[in-house]
Design a protein around this motif. Structure first.
Motif, PDB file in Angstrom:
ATOM      1  N   VAL A 132       0.870  -1.178   0.000  1.00  0.00           N
ATOM      2  CA  VAL A 132       0.000   0.000   0.000  1.00  0.00           C
ATOM      3  C   VAL A 132       0.901   1.220   0.000  1.00  0.00           C
ATOM      4  CG1 VAL A 132      -1.552   1.338   1.456  1.00  0.00           C
ATOM      5  CG2 VAL A 132      -1.960  -1.105   1.137  1.00  0.00           C
ATOM      6  N   TYR A 133       0.759   2.095  -0.982  1.00  0.00           N
ATOM      7  CA  TYR A 133       1.704   3.217  -1.069  1.00  0.00           C
ATOM      8  C   TYR A 133       1.217   4.279  -2.039  1.00  0.00           C
ATOM      9  CZ  TYR A 133       3.423   1.570  -5.621  1.00  0.00           C
ATOM     10  OH  TYR A 133       3.521   1.216  -6.936  1.00  0.00           O
ATOM     11  N   LEU A 134       1.973   5.350  -2.115  1.00  0.00           N
ATOM     12  CA  LEU A 134       1.688   6.478  -3.002  1.00  0.00           C
ATOM     13  C   LEU A 134       2.870   6.698  -3.935  1.00  0.00           C
ATOM     14  CD1 LEU A 134       0.492   8.959  -0.204  1.00  0.00           C
ATOM     15  CD2 LEU A 134      -0.982   7.658  -1.743  1.00  0.00           C
ATOM     16  N   ASP A 135       2.581   6.967  -5.205  1.00  0.00           N
ATOM     17  CA  ASP A 135       3.643   7.399  -6.120  1.00  0.00           C
ATOM     18  C   ASP A 135       3.018   8.295  -7.191  1.00  0.00           C
ATOM     19  OD1 ASP A 135       2.338   5.548  -7.724  1.00  0.00           O
ATOM     20  OD2 ASP A 135       4.132   4.447  -8.306  1.00  0.00           O
ATOM     21  N   LEU A 136       3.791   8.649  -8.210  1.00  0.00           N
ATOM     22  CA  LEU A 136       3.250   9.502  -9.267  1.00  0.00           C
ATOM     23  C   LEU A 136       2.648   8.644 -10.368  1.00  0.00           C
ATOM     24  CD1 LEU A 136       6.055  12.222  -9.541  1.00  0.00           C
ATOM     25  CD2 LEU A 136       3.830  12.430  -8.423  1.00  0.00           C
ATOM     26  N   ARG A 151      -0.683   8.814  -7.396  1.00  0.00           N
ATOM     27  CA  ARG A 151      -1.350   7.521  -7.574  1.00  0.00           C
ATOM     28  C   ARG A 151      -1.419   6.806  -6.224  1.00  0.00           C
ATOM     29  NH1 ARG A 151       1.005   3.094 -11.755  1.00  0.00           N
ATOM     30  NH2 ARG A 151       2.807   3.220 -10.359  1.00  0.00           N
ATOM     31  N   LEU A 152      -2.619   6.362  -5.901  1.00  0.00           N
ATOM     32  CA  LEU A 152      -2.879   5.692  -4.627  1.00  0.00           C
ATOM     33  C   LEU A 152      -3.093   4.202  -4.900  1.00  0.00           C
ATOM     34  CD1 LEU A 152      -4.027   5.454  -1.715  1.00  0.00           C
ATOM     35  CD2 LEU A 152      -6.052   6.636  -2.510  1.00  0.00           C
ATOM     36  N   THR A 153      -2.244   3.367  -4.319  1.00  0.00           N
ATOM     37  CA  THR A 153      -2.418   1.915  -4.442  1.00  0.00           C
ATOM     38  C   THR A 153      -2.903   1.420  -3.089  1.00  0.00           C
ATOM     39  OG1 THR A 153      -0.636   1.799  -6.063  1.00  0.00           O
ATOM     40  CG2 THR A 153      -1.263  -0.269  -4.983  1.00  0.00           C
ATOM     41  N   TYR A 154      -4.170   1.024  -3.025  1.00  0.00           N
ATOM     42  CA  TYR A 154      -4.774   0.717  -1.724  1.00  0.00           C
ATOM     43  C   TYR A 154      -5.820  -0.376  -1.835  1.00  0.00           C
ATOM     44  CZ  TYR A 154      -6.648   1.099   2.880  1.00  0.00           C
ATOM     45  OH  TYR A 154      -7.014   0.778   4.164  1.00  0.00           O
ATOM     46  N   ASN A 155      -5.765  -1.292  -0.901  1.00  0.00           N
ATOM     47  CA  ASN A 155      -6.857  -2.243  -0.747  1.00  0.00           C
ATOM     48  C   ASN A 155      -6.906  -2.701   0.702  1.00  0.00           C
ATOM     49  OD1 ASN A 155      -9.104  -3.588  -1.612  1.00  0.00           O
ATOM     50  ND2 ASN A 155      -8.040  -4.983  -3.000  1.00  0.00           N
ATOM     51  N   TRP A 156      -8.054  -3.257   1.080  1.00  0.00           N
ATOM     52  CA  TRP A 156      -8.202  -3.757   2.456  1.00  0.00           C
ATOM     53  C   TRP A 156      -7.402  -5.027   2.652  1.00  0.00           C
ATOM     54  CZ3 TRP A 156      -9.898   0.144   4.862  1.00  0.00           C
ATOM     55  CH2 TRP A 156     -10.925   0.947   4.369  1.00  0.00           C
ATOM     56  N   HIS A 157      -7.036  -5.260   3.887  1.00  0.00           N
ATOM     57  CA  HIS A 157      -6.353  -6.496   4.270  1.00  0.00           C
ATOM     58  C   HIS A 157      -7.201  -7.228   5.304  1.00  0.00           C
ATOM     59  CE1 HIS A 157      -3.191  -4.263   2.276  1.00  0.00           C
ATOM     60  NE2 HIS A 157      -2.470  -5.371   2.214  1.00  0.00           N
ATOM     61  N   ASP A 158      -6.955  -8.518   5.397  1.00  0.00           N
ATOM     62  CA  ASP A 158      -7.736  -9.379   6.276  1.00  0.00           C
ATOM     63  C   ASP A 158      -7.709  -8.899   7.735  1.00  0.00           C
ATOM     64  OD1 ASP A 158      -9.248 -11.793   6.724  1.00  0.00           O
ATOM     65  OD2 ASP A 158      -7.457 -12.492   7.797  1.00  0.00           O
ATOM     66  N   ASN A 159      -6.572  -8.356   8.165  1.00  0.00           N
ATOM     67  CA  ASN A 159      -6.453  -7.883   9.549  1.00  0.00           C
ATOM     68  C   ASN A 159      -7.570  -6.900   9.902  1.00  0.00           C
ATOM     69  OD1 ASN A 159      -4.602  -7.466  12.061  1.00  0.00           O
ATOM     70  ND2 ASN A 159      -4.963  -5.388  11.311  1.00  0.00           N
ATOM     71  N   PRO A 163     -14.410  -9.568   4.813  1.00  0.00           N
ATOM     72  CA  PRO A 163     -13.435 -10.412   4.121  1.00  0.00           C
ATOM     73  C   PRO A 163     -13.654 -10.386   2.609  1.00  0.00           C
ATOM     74  CG  PRO A 163     -14.300 -11.540   6.044  1.00  0.00           C
ATOM     75  CD  PRO A 163     -15.113 -10.286   5.884  1.00  0.00           C
ATOM     76  N   GLY A 164     -12.613 -10.079   1.869  1.00  0.00           N
ATOM     77  CA  GLY A 164     -12.693 -10.068   0.409  1.00  0.00           C
ATOM     78  C   GLY A 164     -13.205  -8.777  -0.197  1.00  0.00           C
ATOM     79  N   ALA A 165     -13.737  -7.856   0.638  1.00  0.00           N
ATOM     80  CA  ALA A 165     -14.265  -6.599   0.077  1.00  0.00           C
ATOM     81  C   ALA A 165     -13.114  -5.757  -0.460  1.00  0.00           C
ATOM     82  CB  ALA A 165     -15.017  -5.816   1.150  1.00  0.00           C
ATOM     83  N   LYS A 166     -13.371  -5.145  -1.631  1.00  0.00           N
ATOM     84  CA  LYS A 166     -12.369  -4.237  -2.182  1.00  0.00           C
ATOM     85  C   LYS A 166     -12.619  -2.831  -1.666  1.00  0.00           C
ATOM     86  CE  LYS A 166     -11.693  -6.530  -6.633  1.00  0.00           C
ATOM     87  NZ  LYS A 166     -12.172  -6.551  -8.015  1.00  0.00           N
ATOM     88  N   TYR A 167     -11.556  -2.047  -1.594  1.00  0.00           N
ATOM     89  CA  TYR A 167     -11.693  -0.632  -1.265  1.00  0.00           C
ATOM     90  C   TYR A 167     -12.590   0.015  -2.315  1.00  0.00           C
ATOM     91  CZ  TYR A 167     -10.338   4.296  -0.849  1.00  0.00           C
ATOM     92  OH  TYR A 167     -10.338   5.662  -0.720  1.00  0.00           O
ATOM     93  N   ASP A 168     -13.638   0.689  -1.851  1.00  0.00           N
ATOM     94  CA  ASP A 168     -14.651   1.249  -2.743  1.00  0.00           C
ATOM     95  C   ASP A 168     -14.656   2.770  -2.614  1.00  0.00           C
ATOM     96  OD1 ASP A 168     -16.958   1.930  -4.141  1.00  0.00           O
ATOM     97  OD2 ASP A 168     -18.000   0.092  -3.555  1.00  0.00           O
ATOM     98  N   VAL A 169     -14.213   3.446  -3.664  1.00  0.00           N
ATOM     99  CA  VAL A 169     -14.074   4.911  -3.585  1.00  0.00           C
ATOM    100  C   VAL A 169     -15.409   5.635  -3.733  1.00  0.00           C
ATOM    101  CG1 VAL A 169     -11.749   4.784  -4.577  1.00  0.00           C
ATOM    102  CG2 VAL A 169     -13.693   5.360  -6.060  1.00  0.00           C
ATOM    103  N   ARG A 170     -16.490   4.906  -4.027  1.00  0.00           N
ATOM    104  CA  ARG A 170     -17.744   5.575  -4.347  1.00  0.00           C
ATOM    105  C   ARG A 170     -18.472   6.121  -3.125  1.00  0.00           C
ATOM    106  NH1 ARG A 170     -20.258   0.748  -7.747  1.00  0.00           N
ATOM    107  NH2 ARG A 170     -19.399  -0.314  -5.918  1.00  0.00           N
ATOM    108  N   PHE A 171     -18.118   5.608  -1.939  1.00  0.00           N
ATOM    109  CA  PHE A 171     -18.873   5.974  -0.747  1.00  0.00           C
ATOM    110  C   PHE A 171     -17.969   6.683   0.254  1.00  0.00           C
ATOM    111  CE2 PHE A 171     -20.593   2.157  -2.648  1.00  0.00           C
ATOM    112  CZ  PHE A 171     -21.873   2.588  -2.935  1.00  0.00           C
ATOM    113  N   TYR A 172     -18.488   7.744   0.836  1.00  0.00           N
ATOM    114  CA  TYR A 172     -17.688   8.462   1.811  1.00  0.00           C
ATOM    115  C   TYR A 172     -17.360   7.555   2.991  1.00  0.00           C
ATOM    116  CZ  TYR A 172     -15.644  11.616   5.027  1.00  0.00           C
ATOM    117  OH  TYR A 172     -14.730  12.185   5.886  1.00  0.00           O
TER     118      TYR A 172
END
Lengths: 592, 234
Positions: A448-452, A466-474, A506-515
């Motif tokens: 999970v990180y930020l770059d151009l 550029r934001l690379t992000y997703n949820w983790h099981d933890n 579990p398994g849900a992806k990060y969803d940018v559509r909802f605040y």
């Protein structure tokens, strides 16, 4: 054709909370300070004019005070090998813009930090063993302790006129305050806001279920108050239009209501709005900043020389500016090399929705930004994680923000979304539904990180972040646990119905559509070692010592609490180091 | 916060998107200046929508928010006027969004809106496609169907049982429902929520926004009706 301006002692890039704090502190030290703000000038009489400001569509929905995404946004992807696409509409987080930044349209949820969160890795390794922290999770210790920051937490609270009740005054526990908090040197500057009916019910239910509720700390003044700078704030009148709005009552702490009335009048201070900084200029060694290059409101490119450059923009913009300026080595998630952009983190949001019996009159429009009831029993490391097997906790609260009809007319799951059945459900639910907020911490991860971004550019032709992000099981396991625990409160409240809403399953992806949360952190993290951090314990760049980077970009991972209290405390802490150490002997404050 | 233009009787259709080519037989006025029945009565004349689109919007507003024992329906409270006004705002033109390319609508839906269409396009194409489907399926455009048929068609649209050619039908439905609710609940200054009907329905006091005297009165009915930004009371 670049215009070169007269040199300043200090340039601040961005003029929200940290810009105002550094501006005030460094002008007090006699320095000539210039703040460059890409957005417009904003103030209470112009941007919080009553009754025009009581306009949910214009402010909350169309985002009158937010960043203009048509000019600049970020791109988002889930995995390091995925294609990133633009965050085209405001959703998951609400980026600020203009004088005051997001500090003008926040709620005022003014928490500190639980002491153990600052030494997170050490705490978990000592209490649960080295192998408890899973592979790929890159949590760290902050290079500063709660005791070191305590005077600065206090200072920021007194600037804000924050309302609340101490739970731990110098080690003495006090009823009604937070029993889990670190010791305070002073109580809050103003008493807690009165609780409405919903908060009373949650408080009672929490006690019955064995939790330890306390008055949520709110940078919404509860009484008339004069802060240490001599600026006066008024009492919150529970108008219900706080977050997303500027405060027409001068009650919510913002740079405009606490610092700017003094700072803007100083002869050694200047703010230039509509000044978009493109980069920090470095000399030929690459180890010294010479100033900044910006484009002004007339489209002219300007070089502003300065001895000291302080990055005081929003977390994502801070990181982007370092990357655009070539300060620090960009992080590479595949090799683990580099530092700028690493340890981006977020918050895992959920809730317990409670439907009270028919006839209940919550009067939901009576709202504040931050006052209410808060609970830390499942936050930080205040419970035994051993048998649970996850890292982190959640800040839990019920704050009635208001009853604004476009966004705050919930219905019970399964209700039709339109038609007479919907109308009738909205009418029935409005007065008797309340929400208990679960704000979960998010650990840092290698992937999970930020770059151009390699493709997309802003209106000045510069690469987007550029934001690379997703949820983790933890985090999914953490939020499941917290949802279960807090449901016990709903049970104790004799709810007709209650249900858990949780975005991180579990398994849900990060969803940018909802605040979810505007509490984005990391990317320019503070640390004790330049090999795995961007700034030192005084928020000074390891690579370019006359550059300091404020803000939540310094957090090595995120916590359950809202970040502004810690952001403000770190800014005052860094300002003191600049005033008392750096100015006497400009150079690295910590030897690598 | 522009007020709807109540003086204009004639509105010239400037931008007919690709859906104009799909205009069905029952939508006679596409591409021409139109005088609506309301306009000839001195009432609201749409600025963006064509006569056929306007008839659709009025009918759809009454299906999504029907007149019933809880208050007036969507057309009566001005939801079509609200949506028409929004089409002339930066929102309608997509000016609040990042619209730089390239566009990748094929990515995971969790990454958010990725079409190269702005709300004006979505409505023009969506209404055209939906009316075409109604004509093909029921022989008449949406506005001319019986209420039961309109309700069933709306359910079909919501459930994804209708496939559009020019815009994803779920996208069109999403905008229609979201904007309808915005028009229902927003301050009347934006053209909808006439008479503050929705605020009266739920008991929201509007811009009163001062409850210092009410925070300490738990579980008590609040006695005052709503006030709008322009000072209207109900």
């Amino acid at each position: 054709m670049t215009i070169t301006m007269k040199k300043k002692d200090v340039v601040l890039i961005g003029f929200g909370w940290t810009g105002a704090i550094l501006g005030q502190e460094l002008t007090e030290a006699g320095l000539d300070v210039l703040a460059l703000e890409r957005g417009e000038m904003r103030d209470t009489p112009t941007d919080a004019r009553y009754p025009q400001v009581i306009d949910e569509l214009a402010y909350s929905i169309r985002g009158k005070l937010y960043q203009d995404l048509s000019r600049e946004t970020v791109t988002v992807r889930h995995g390091v090998d995925d294609l990133a696409v633009p965050y085209r509409q405001h959703g998951s987080f609400l980026l600020g813009n203009g004088v005051g930044g997001a500090g003008l349209h926040w709620n005022g949820m003014h928490y500190r930090v639980l002491p153990e969160e600052l030494q997170l890795r050490t705490r978990y390794e000592q209490r649960y063993g080295r192998h408890f922290i899973p592979e790929g999770m890159t949590i760290r210790d902050f290079p500063v302790t709660y005791d070191e920051l305590e005077p600065f937490f206090t200072k920021f609270e007194y600037v804000c006129g924050t309302s609340g009740k101490a739970g731990n005054l110098g080690g003495r526990k006090i009823e009604g305050g937070n029993p889990f908090e670190g010791p305070r040197s002073k109580d809050y500057p103003t008493p807690p806001l009165h609780n409405g009916y919903g908060a009373d019910l949650v408080w009672k239910g929490a006690v019955e279920a064995g939790f330890h509720p306390y008055y949520a700390p709110a940078a919404n003044c509860s009484t008339p108050y004069t802060n240490p700078y001599g600026v006066r704030l008024g009492p919150c009148n529970f108008c219900g239009f706080c977050e997303n709005y500027a405060c027409y009552m001068y009650s919510k702490a913002s740079p405009q209501t606490t610092i700017l009335p003094v700072l803007l009048r100083k002869p050694n201070f200047e703010v230039r709005p509509r000044a978009q900084v493109l980069k920090i200029n470095l000399d030929s060694t690459g180890k010294k900043a010479t100033g900044v290059t910006y484009v002004d409101g007339k489209g002219r490119e300007i070089f502003q020389p300065a001895d000291l450059v302080i990055v005081t923009a929003y977390q994502m913009h801070n990181v982007r500016l370092l990357l655009l300026s070539g300060i620090g080595k960009p992080y590479n998630p595949k090799t683990g090399e580099g530092v700028v952009g690493m340890n981006y983190a977020y918050q895992a949001m959920g809730g317990v929705e409670v439907l009270l019996p028919s006839g209940t009159r919550l009067n939901p429009f009576i709202g504040t930004g931050a006052g209410g009831v808060s609970i830390d029993d499942v936050n930080g490391d205040q419970f035994d994680h051993g048998p649970l097997g996850f890292v982190g906790g959640a800040s839990v609260r019920h704050v009635r923000l208001g009853g604004r009809p476009i966004q705050m007319t919930p219905t019970v799951p399964g209700t039709p979304k339109w038609g007479s059945a919907w109308k009738s459900a909205v009418k029935d639910t409005y007065q008797r539904e309340l929400h208990i907020d679960l704000s979960g911490s998010v650990a840092a991860y290698q992937d999970v990180y930020l770059d151009l971004d390699p493709t997309y550019r802003d209106s000045y032709g510069q690469p987007l972040l550029r934001l690379t992000y997703n949820w983790h099981d933890n985090e999914a396991r953490l939020m499941h646990h917290v949802g279960d625990r807090i449901s016990e409160i709903a049970k104790a409240m004799n709810a007709e119905k209650y249900w858990v809403t949780n975005r991180v399953t579990p398994g849900a992806k990060y969803d940018v559509r909802f605040y979810q949360s505007t509490h984005t952190t990391g990317g320019a993290i503070m640390g004790a070692d330049p090999r795995n951090s961007v700034v030192n314990r005084y928020l000074q760049s390891w690579d370019v010592p006359n550059v300091f980077v404020m803000g939540s970009s310094a957090f090595p991972q995120n916590m359950g609490y809202n970040p502004t209290g810690l952001v403000g405390a770190l800014a005052y802490w860094a300002a003191k180091a600049i005033r008392e150490q750096y100015l006497k002997n400009p150079g690295p404050l910590v030897q690598a | 916060m522009t007020q709807p233009d109540r003086r204009g009787f004639l509105r010239t259709l400037v931008s007919a998107g690709p859906a104009a080519a799909l205009a069905v037989g029952a939508a006679p006025a596409v591409g021409h200046a139109v005088e609506t029945p309301e306009a000839s009565g001195g009432a609201y004349a749409p600025r963006y929508f064509t006569a056929a689109e306007w008839r659709f919007l009025r009918a759809a507003a009454d299906i999504l928010i029907p007149a019933d024992e809880n208050g007036p329906g969507g057309a009566a409270v001005g939801i079509p006027e609200f949506i028409d006004g929004q089409m002339e705002m930066p929102y309608g033109h997509g000016k609040l969004w990042f619209m730089g390319g390239p566009f990748h609508p094929e990515v995971a839906p969790e990454l958010g809106y990725q079409l190269d269409l702005v709300p004006r396009d979505i409505y023009r194409r969506g209404i055209g496609n939906f009316d075409a489907w109604c004509v093909k399926t029921h022989g008449r455009p949406f506005a001319d169907l019986a209420v039961a048929e309109q309700t069933a068609a709306m359910h079909d649209l919501e459930a994804g049982r209708i496939v559009f050619a020019d815009v994803p039908s779920a996208t069109f439905f999403g905008f229609l429902l979201t904007n309808t609710k915005e028009g229902f609940f927003a301050d009347p200054i934006h053209g909808g929520n006439k008479g503050m009907a929705s605020w009266k329905m739920i008991g929201f006091p509007g811009v009163r926004a001062d409850y210092m005297d009410w925070i300490d009165r738990p579980n008590t009915p609040y006695p005052y009706g709503p006030v709008s930004i322009s000072g209207e009371r109900a």
